[in-house]
Design a protein around this motif. Structure first.
Motif, PDB file in Angstrom:
ATOM      1  N   SER A 148       0.864  -1.184   0.000  1.00  0.00           N
ATOM      2  CA  SER A 148       0.000   0.000   0.000  1.00  0.00           C
ATOM      3  C   SER A 148       0.895   1.226   0.000  1.00  0.00           C
ATOM      4  O   SER A 148       2.037   1.157  -0.444  1.00  0.00           O
ATOM      5  CB  SER A 148      -0.952  -0.032   1.204  1.00  0.00           C
ATOM      6  OG  SER A 148      -0.233  -0.158   2.412  1.00  0.00           O
ATOM      7  N   GLY A 149       0.416   2.355   0.495  1.00  0.00           N
ATOM      8  CA  GLY A 149       1.201   3.576   0.407  1.00  0.00           C
ATOM      9  C   GLY A 149       1.184   4.129  -1.001  1.00  0.00           C
ATOM     10  O   GLY A 149       0.599   3.539  -1.921  1.00  0.00           O
ATOM     11  N   SER A 150       1.820   5.258  -1.203  1.00  0.00           N
ATOM     12  CA  SER A 150       1.779   5.952  -2.497  1.00  0.00           C
ATOM     13  C   SER A 150       2.271   5.083  -3.636  1.00  0.00           C
ATOM     14  O   SER A 150       1.661   5.022  -4.702  1.00  0.00           O
ATOM     15  CB  SER A 150       2.613   7.237  -2.427  1.00  0.00           C
ATOM     16  OG  SER A 150       2.012   8.175  -1.562  1.00  0.00           O
ATOM     17  N   LYS A 151       3.400   4.393  -3.439  1.00  0.00           N
ATOM     18  CA  LYS A 151       3.961   3.603  -4.539  1.00  0.00           C
ATOM     19  C   LYS A 151       3.082   2.409  -4.864  1.00  0.00           C
ATOM     20  O   LYS A 151       2.939   2.048  -6.029  1.00  0.00           O
ATOM     21  CB  LYS A 151       5.391   3.176  -4.208  1.00  0.00           C
ATOM     22  CG  LYS A 151       6.362   4.344  -4.211  1.00  0.00           C
ATOM     23  CD  LYS A 151       7.790   3.887  -4.317  1.00  0.00           C
ATOM     24  CE  LYS A 151       8.705   5.086  -4.496  1.00  0.00           C
ATOM     25  NZ  LYS A 151      10.116   4.708  -4.685  1.00  0.00           N
ATOM     26  N   GLY A 152       2.506   1.801  -3.849  1.00  0.00           N
ATOM     27  CA  GLY A 152       1.585   0.709  -4.103  1.00  0.00           C
ATOM     28  C   GLY A 152       0.358   1.160  -4.868  1.00  0.00           C
ATOM     29  O   GLY A 152      -0.272   0.373  -5.578  1.00  0.00           O
ATOM     30  N   GLU A 153       0.008   2.446  -4.728  1.00  0.00           N
ATOM     31  CA  GLU A 153      -1.140   3.016  -5.443  1.00  0.00           C
ATOM     32  C   GLU A 153      -0.786   3.462  -6.856  1.00  0.00           C
ATOM     33  O   GLU A 153      -1.664   3.839  -7.620  1.00  0.00           O
ATOM     34  CB  GLU A 153      -1.693   4.207  -4.661  1.00  0.00           C
ATOM     35  CG  GLU A 153      -2.304   3.824  -3.321  1.00  0.00           C
ATOM     36  CD  GLU A 153      -2.553   5.010  -2.411  1.00  0.00           C
ATOM     37  OE1 GLU A 153      -3.261   4.850  -1.403  1.00  0.00           O
ATOM     38  OE2 GLU A 153      -2.028   6.112  -2.698  1.00  0.00           O
ATOM     39  N   GLY A 154       0.521   3.441  -7.185  1.00  0.00           N
ATOM     40  CA  GLY A 154       0.949   3.823  -8.529  1.00  0.00           C
ATOM     41  C   GLY A 154       1.555   5.198  -8.624  1.00  0.00           C
ATOM     42  O   GLY A 154       1.850   5.673  -9.723  1.00  0.00           O
ATOM     43  N   LEU A 167      -6.905  10.469  -9.943  1.00  0.00           N
ATOM     44  CA  LEU A 167      -5.666  10.072  -9.279  1.00  0.00           C
ATOM     45  C   LEU A 167      -4.704  11.248  -9.149  1.00  0.00           C
ATOM     46  O   LEU A 167      -4.057  11.423  -8.116  1.00  0.00           O
ATOM     47  CB  LEU A 167      -5.000   8.936 -10.054  1.00  0.00           C
ATOM     48  CG  LEU A 167      -3.769   8.331  -9.377  1.00  0.00           C
ATOM     49  CD1 LEU A 167      -4.178   7.520  -8.157  1.00  0.00           C
ATOM     50  CD2 LEU A 167      -2.974   7.461 -10.336  1.00  0.00           C
ATOM     51  N   LEU A 168      -4.622  12.071 -10.178  1.00  0.00           N
ATOM     52  CA  LEU A 168      -3.724  13.232 -10.120  1.00  0.00           C
ATOM     53  C   LEU A 168      -4.199  14.248  -9.089  1.00  0.00           C
ATOM     54  O   LEU A 168      -3.380  14.882  -8.413  1.00  0.00           O
ATOM     55  CB  LEU A 168      -3.603  13.868 -11.503  1.00  0.00           C
ATOM     56  CG  LEU A 168      -2.840  13.041 -12.553  1.00  0.00           C
ATOM     57  CD1 LEU A 168      -2.865  13.741 -13.911  1.00  0.00           C
ATOM     58  CD2 LEU A 168      -1.402  12.785 -12.124  1.00  0.00           C
ATOM     59  N   CYS A 169      -5.507  14.413  -8.943  1.00  0.00           N
ATOM     60  CA  CYS A 169      -6.036  15.312  -7.898  1.00  0.00           C
ATOM     61  C   CYS A 169      -5.674  14.776  -6.513  1.00  0.00           C
ATOM     62  O   CYS A 169      -5.316  15.543  -5.611  1.00  0.00           O
ATOM     63  CB  CYS A 169      -7.549  15.456  -8.036  1.00  0.00           C
ATOM     64  SG  CYS A 169      -8.059  16.517  -9.408  1.00  0.00           S
TER      65      CYS A 169
END
Length: 658
Positions: free
Chosen positions: A49-55, A241-243
Motif C-alpha cells: 500500500s502507500g503511495s507507490k503501491g497506489e501507482g 488520481l492526479l487530484c
C-alpha cells in the motif's frame, strides 16, 4: 468554462503526467507491485500500500507493506466459526468506539499455538488478543532479519526515520455488519456495482492499534479496509488520481512545513476525502481539461471539513475522523493556511519541491527519462525490497497461467530466476550416498543456479561461484569471480531508495548506459544494472565451508564485491598459489581501506565499520589462514563489537586466538 481555462488545465495535466506519472506509467507501477506481492508471498500473504503501491511516485512517496497472519482468523459471530485449524478470534464491539473491536480468543475452536500465549491477556472474564503484545511479538522476530526495523509506529513496525513501515494484520473473510450500509447507500455513479460486489467478497482486515486515549487501547484492534481502499484507488480515472496526488503533495511539501501543523492531517484523511467527493460528483467531471477546477473543488472540500471538524469514515460513517482532532489554536492556523492556498489556486504549489517549476517547466520541459527507464528503476526498487524465497512453483504457475503482458512475464521471470538462489538440499537426498545420487544432486543444484544467474548482473553469478568453490572446483570459481569483478567499475550511481530495505546500485557498465536504456527491453536494463546482495543459509549447497557455522537462520546477507575477493583468496589458497592468494588478500584489504575515510569523526567511522562488517570478517578469516594472527585478532575484535545480534562466530574465533 472558457477555452483558455480548458487549455490551461490540459497543460497542467500534461505537466503532472511528466512529474507524477502518465496513465501508462501508473498502470505499470501497479502491475510491478502487484507481482511483487505475489512473488514475495512466502509464509505471509503480502499487500503493498502507500503511495507507490497506489501507482504514485514523487518525493516522499512511501511503500507500506501489510502481511496477513495465516494462522489467525476473525469471525463476527459464533455461527460463522467453521475452521478447526488456526487461532479462532471473535469480534466484540459492545464497548469499543466505531471502527474498533476486541478480539476474543476461542480456545474450543481451532488450534492454540505456543506463541499465542505471549500475546493474550485476561480481561473482564474474557481472553483477549492484545494488539500491543501482538506488535511486540513481531518486533522481536523482525529485528533479527531487518535490524533497522526497530520501532513501533502506530500499527506498524518502522525504522528510525519512519520511512519503511510493516504491519502484521489479521483477516475476516466476511464483510462485517458495521460496514453493511456502505453497500447500498445512495451515490451517483461511483463506485460501480461490480466493484462493490468484488470488494465485499474480500472481507476486512484488523490491524494492531487501539483508539487513542481509550483506557483499553492496548486491547483494541482497528478495523481496516486497506484492500477495499486500494481497489477504489485503482478504479480512479487518471484525473482523479492526479487530484489525489496533488492533495498529498500539498500536505507533505506545504502544510507540514509550517510550524505546529505537522501531524494534524495525514494521507488517510485525504484518501477518505477523495472517496466522498468521488461519490458526490458525476464521472464526466473528471476530465484532463477540467483538472484545475477539480483540484480546487477538492481543496474547498478539505477546507470545509477542517472548519467544521467533520470528516466521516468512508465505510463506517459513525466514526468522525476529525472528532477532537484540532485544538482552537492549530485549527485556526490550519484553516487560515487552507483559505490562503484556495485563493492562490494552483499557484499554491510554487513553494513545493515537486511542482515548483510550473508553469515554466510545462512550456520548456527538460529532457525527461523515458517510460522504459522509469519502469526499470521502479522494478529495481521493488526487486531490492524483498526476495522470492521458496516460491518457484507459485511463480511458474503465474508465468504460465496469469501473465498477460510482456512486462508482467518479464517481472515474474526476474523473481523466478532470483528464487533459484535459495534452493537448498533436495528432500530425502541426504539418505542416499551412492556416487550416482551424489552426481544427480550436484547436477540438479547446478541447473537451479544456472537459472539464477538471470536475476541480476552479479549476485547470481557469485552464488554459482560459491557452489563451484564449495565442491572444490577452484578454477571454475576463479573464472566466474573474475567475470563478476569485471562488472564493477569506479563509476556507479545510486538510485534513491526511500522505501526498500537494501541499497540498490545502478552500475554504469558502459559510457553509453543511457543509450542502452533507450534501445533495450526494460527487463534487460534491470538485469544489467542491478546488484543485489547474496542470501545463503546453512542448508544451501552453495554455502562456503568457511562460513557454514555462521549461516544459520535467519539468512545471512553478504555484499557481492568483498565476497568475490574472498572466494578468490580461498580458491588460490587451496591451489597453493601463494603469490595469487596474497594478492587476493591485498585486494580485499584495499577494498576495506578504500571504503574507510580516516578523516571522519569517531562516530562516523563506527557507522562505516558497520557497513563493512563482512569485509572485516572475511579479512579476519583470511589473515588467520595465512598465519597473520595479530591481524586476524584485530579484525575479529572489530567484527565482534559490531555483531550485536551474534550473526557471526567472530567472538568465538577471537577467543580461540587469545
Amino acid at each position: 468554462m472558457s477555452k483558455s481555462d480548458r487549455i490551461k488545465s490540459l497543460k497542467f495535466y500534461a505537466y503532472l503526467c511528466q512529474k507524477v506519472g502518465s496513465e501508462e506509467i501508473v498502470k505499470s507501477r501497479r502491475l510491478i507491485y502487484t507481482i511483487g506481492d505475489i512473488a514475495m508471498d512466502n509464509n505471509y500473504p503480502r499487500i503493498s500500500s502507500g503511495s507507490k503501491g497506489e501507482g504514485l511516485n514523487f518525493k516522499g512517496s512511501d511503500t507500506d507493506v501489510m502481511f496477513i497472519e495465516p494462522d489467525f482468523r476473525v469471525y463476527e459471530s459464533m455461527s460463522d466459526v467453521t475452521d478447526r485449524w488456526g487461532v479462532a478470534l471473535l469480534m466484540d464491539t459492545d464497548e469499543t468506539p466505531p471502527c474498533f473491536t476486541y478480539l476474543n480468543m476461542l480456545p474450543k475452536y481451532g488450534v492454540s499455538f505456543v506463541f499465542t500465549e505471549q500475546m493474550r491477556e485476561q480481561r473482564n472474564g474474557k481472553m483477549l488478543l492484545s494488539s500491543e503484545l501482538f506488535k511486540i511479538h513481531h518486533l522481536r522476530h523482525l529485528v533479527l532479519t531487518k535490524p533497522m526495523l526497530n520501532n513501533i509506529h502506530g500499527p506498524c513496525i518502522s525504522d528510525d526515520l519512519e520511512q519503511n513501515d510493516i504491519a502484521y494484520c489479521i483477516k475476516c473473510d466476511k464483510w462485517i455488519s458495521q460496514a453493511q450500509p456502505w453497500i447500498s447507500r445512495p451515490r451517483t455513479e461511483w463506485p460501480p456495482p461490480d466493484l462493490i460486489s468484488q470488494i465485499i467478497s474480500l472481507g476486512v482486515l484488523f490491524v494492531p492499534i487501539g483508539c487513542k486515549g481509550s483506557i483499553n487501547e492496548n486491547f483494541e484492534w482497528r478495523i481496516s479496509f486497506s484492500v477495499a481502499e486500494k481497489m477504489l484507488i485503482f478504479s480512479f480515472c487518471h484525473t482523479q488520481l492526479l487530484c489525489y496526488a496533488l492533495l498529498k503533495i500539498l500536505l507533505k511539501e506545504i502544510i507540514e512545513k509550517l510550524p505546529g501543523l505537522k501531524g494534524l492531517l495525514c494521507s488517510y484523511f485525504l484518501k477518505t476525502l477523495m472517496f466522498w467527493i468521488s461519490e458526490e460528483l458525476d464521472l464526466s467531471v473528471w476530465r484532463p481539461d477540467n483538472i484545475i477546477p477539480c483540484f480546487i473543488a477538492c481543496l474547498q472540500k478539505l477546507l470545509y471539513c477542517v472548519e467544521y471538524s467533520t470528516l466521516l469514515h468512508y465505510f463506517i460513517p459513525n466514526n468522525n475522523l476529525f472528532y477532537s482532532r484540532f485544538d482552537i489554536s492549530n485549527k485556526r492556523k490550519l484553516v487560515g493556511l487552507l483559505r490562503n492556498l484556495y485563493q492562490q489556486g494552483i499557484q499554491c504549489f510554487s513553494s513545493s519541491v515537486t511542482l515548483h517549476d510550473y508553469p515554466i517547466s510545462s512550456c520548456n520541459m527538460r529532457r525527461q527519462l523515458s517510460p522504459k527507464t522509469i519502469l526499470a528503476q521502479e522494478t529495481i526498487h521493488l526487486f531490492s525490497s524483498g526476495r522470492a524465497i521458496g516460491n518457484i512453483n507459485r511463480l511458474m504457475k503465474n508465468i504460465l497461467h496469469h501473465s498477460k503482458s510482456c512486462l508482467s512475464r518479464s517481472i515474474f521471470n526476474l523473481f523466478f530466476a532470483d528464487a533459484h538462489h535459495f534452493v537448498s538440499e533436495i528432500p530425502n537426498m541426504h539418505c542416499r550416498s551412492t556416487n550416482k545420487q551424489k552426481y544427480f544432486k550436484y547436477k540438479h543444484y547446478l541447473s537451479q543456479l544456472l537459472i539464477g544467474v538471470n536475476s541480476d548482473a552479479i549476485s547470481g553469478w557469485l552464488v554459482l561461484a560459491t557452489f563451484f568453490y564449495s565442491h572444490k572446483h577452484y578454477l571454475e570459481a576463479l573464472i566466474i569471480t573474475e567475470h563478476v569483478l569485471s562488472k564493477f567499475t569506479d563509476k556507479t550511481f545510486l538510485v534513491p531508495v526511500e522505501t526498500s530495505f537494501e541499497i540498490v546500485v545502478f552500475h554504469e557498465l558502459h559510457d553509453n548506459v543511457m543509450e542502452l536504456m533507450k534501445h533495450e527491453k526494460t527487463i534487460t536494463i534491470v538485469k544489467a544494472l542491478t546488484n543485489l546482495d547474496i542470501n545463503l543459509d546453512s542448508k544451501s549447497l552453495a554455502i562456503l565451508p568457511e562460513l557454514q557455522q555462521d549461516a544459520q537462520d535467519p539468512f545471512m546477507v553478504y555484499t557481492c564485491k568483498p565476497m568475490a575477493h574472498f572466494i578468490r583468496f580461498l580458491s588460490y589458497y587451496y591451489l597453493e598459489n601463494v603469490d595469487s592468494y596474497e594478492n587476493a588478500f591485498m585486494r580485499l584489504l584495499r577494498e576495506f581501506i578504500d571504503n574507510m575515510n580516516y578523516k571522519q569523526t569517531v562516530s562516523e567511522r563506527k557507522a562505516k565499520m558497520l557497513k563493512l562488517f563482512h569485509t572485516m570478517y572475511f579479512l579476519g578469516i583470511s589473515a588467520q589462514m595465512m598465519g597473520k594472527l595479530d591481524l586476524a585478532k584485530k579484525f575479529f575484535r572489530n567484527v565482534a563489537i559490531c555483531d550485536i545480534f551474534n550473526l557471526t562466530s567472530a567472538a568465538s574465533r577471537l577467543s580461540k586466538l587469545i
